[in-house]
Write an enzyme that holds these catalytic residues in place. Structure first.
Site, PDB file in Angstrom:
ATOM      1  N   SER A 129     -12.207   2.838   6.592  1.00 17.20           N
ATOM      2  CA  SER A 129     -12.537   2.243   5.305  1.00 17.20           C
ATOM      3  C   SER A 129     -13.427   1.039   5.517  1.00 17.20           C
ATOM      4  O   SER A 129     -13.456   0.442   6.594  1.00 17.20           O
ATOM      5  CB  SER A 129     -11.264   1.770   4.589  1.00 17.20           C
ATOM      6  OG  SER A 129     -10.420   2.839   4.322  1.00 17.20           O
ATOM      7  N   LYS A 151       1.297   4.197  -2.937  1.00 20.27           N
ATOM      8  CA  LYS A 151       0.984   5.591  -2.627  1.00 20.27           C
ATOM      9  C   LYS A 151       2.206   6.489  -2.818  1.00 20.27           C
ATOM     10  O   LYS A 151       2.080   7.645  -3.243  1.00 20.27           O
ATOM     11  CB  LYS A 151       0.411   5.713  -1.213  1.00 20.27           C
ATOM     12  CG  LYS A 151      -0.936   5.012  -1.044  1.00 20.27           C
ATOM     13  CD  LYS A 151      -1.975   5.565  -2.002  1.00 20.27           C
ATOM     14  CE  LYS A 151      -3.355   4.993  -1.759  1.00 20.27           C
ATOM     15  NZ  LYS A 151      -4.389   5.667  -2.543  1.00 20.27           N
ATOM     16  N   TYR A 186       0.837  -1.202   0.000  1.00 19.93           N
ATOM     17  CA  TYR A 186       0.000   0.000   0.000  1.00 19.93           C
ATOM     18  C   TYR A 186       0.870   1.250   0.000  1.00 19.93           C
ATOM     19  O   TYR A 186       0.693   2.149  -0.829  1.00 19.93           O
ATOM     20  CB  TYR A 186      -0.917  -0.014   1.222  1.00 19.93           C
ATOM     21  CG  TYR A 186      -1.831   1.180   1.315  1.00 19.93           C
ATOM     22  CD1 TYR A 186      -2.944   1.281   0.488  1.00 19.93           C
ATOM     23  CD2 TYR A 186      -1.598   2.187   2.240  1.00 19.93           C
ATOM     24  CE1 TYR A 186      -3.801   2.364   0.578  1.00 19.93           C
ATOM     25  CE2 TYR A 186      -2.447   3.279   2.340  1.00 19.93           C
ATOM     26  CZ  TYR A 186      -3.544   3.360   1.507  1.00 19.93           C
ATOM     27  OH  TYR A 186      -4.387   4.455   1.600  1.00 19.93           O
TER      28      TYR A 186
END
Length: 154
Positions: free
Chosen positions: A138, A107, A103
């Site tokens: 989320s 990013k 992740y």
């Protein structure tokens, strides 16, 4: 001019369909004034426990998807010499934390790409903004044992 809303479904991790979706949007409306890249996918796990397949899926959703969509819309903005591109990214695009390597890497890549794009688009009066919020809530499903797809945060 006001346009009626139109729902167009897009799986941002499916790179093969993004150009067609962008074409459909441009055919329908003629232009995009503001593009907000706000889709994301993340997974929590130790580097050695995350498959390369999942690393690639995260990279597709968080990096290749947004840049593919942006590149498909960009020529229209450049020809009009106006537009705004917004990327909702993550603080993890600036700093990495344990158990989020794929992740954070995706990013970080997005930050680098859109920082460069911002400089390139200045001459065309196209604004490029990257928003890097801290941790957000989320949607998440608890994974079934051995099912990595269910450990994805969307």
């Amino acid at each position: 001019q006001t346009y009626a809303p139109k729902l167009i479904l897009l799986d941002i991790s499916d790179i093969s369909c993004i150009r067609d979706v962008a074409k459909e949007i441009l055919n329908c409306y003629g232009c995009v004034d503001i593009l907000i890249n706000n889709a994301s996918m993340k997974v929590k796990g130790a580097v050695q426990s995350i498959s390369l397949e999942l690393d690639k899926k995260i990279m597709d959703a968080n990096y290749f998807g947004p840049i593919t969509l942006t590149k498909a819309i960009l020529p229209n903005m450049i020809s009009r010499r106006t537009g705004q591109i917004v990327v909702i990214n993550s603080i993890q695009g600036k700093i990495g934390i344990p158990f989020r390597a794929a992740y954070a890497a995706s990013k970080h890549a997005a930050v680098g790409f859109f920082d460069c794009l911002r400089a390139e688009m200045e001459e065309f009066d196209i604004s490029v903004s990257t928003v890097n919020p801290s941790f957000i809530c989320s949607y998440h499903r608890q994974p079934a044992p051995g099912n990595w797809e269910e450990s994805i945060w969307k």
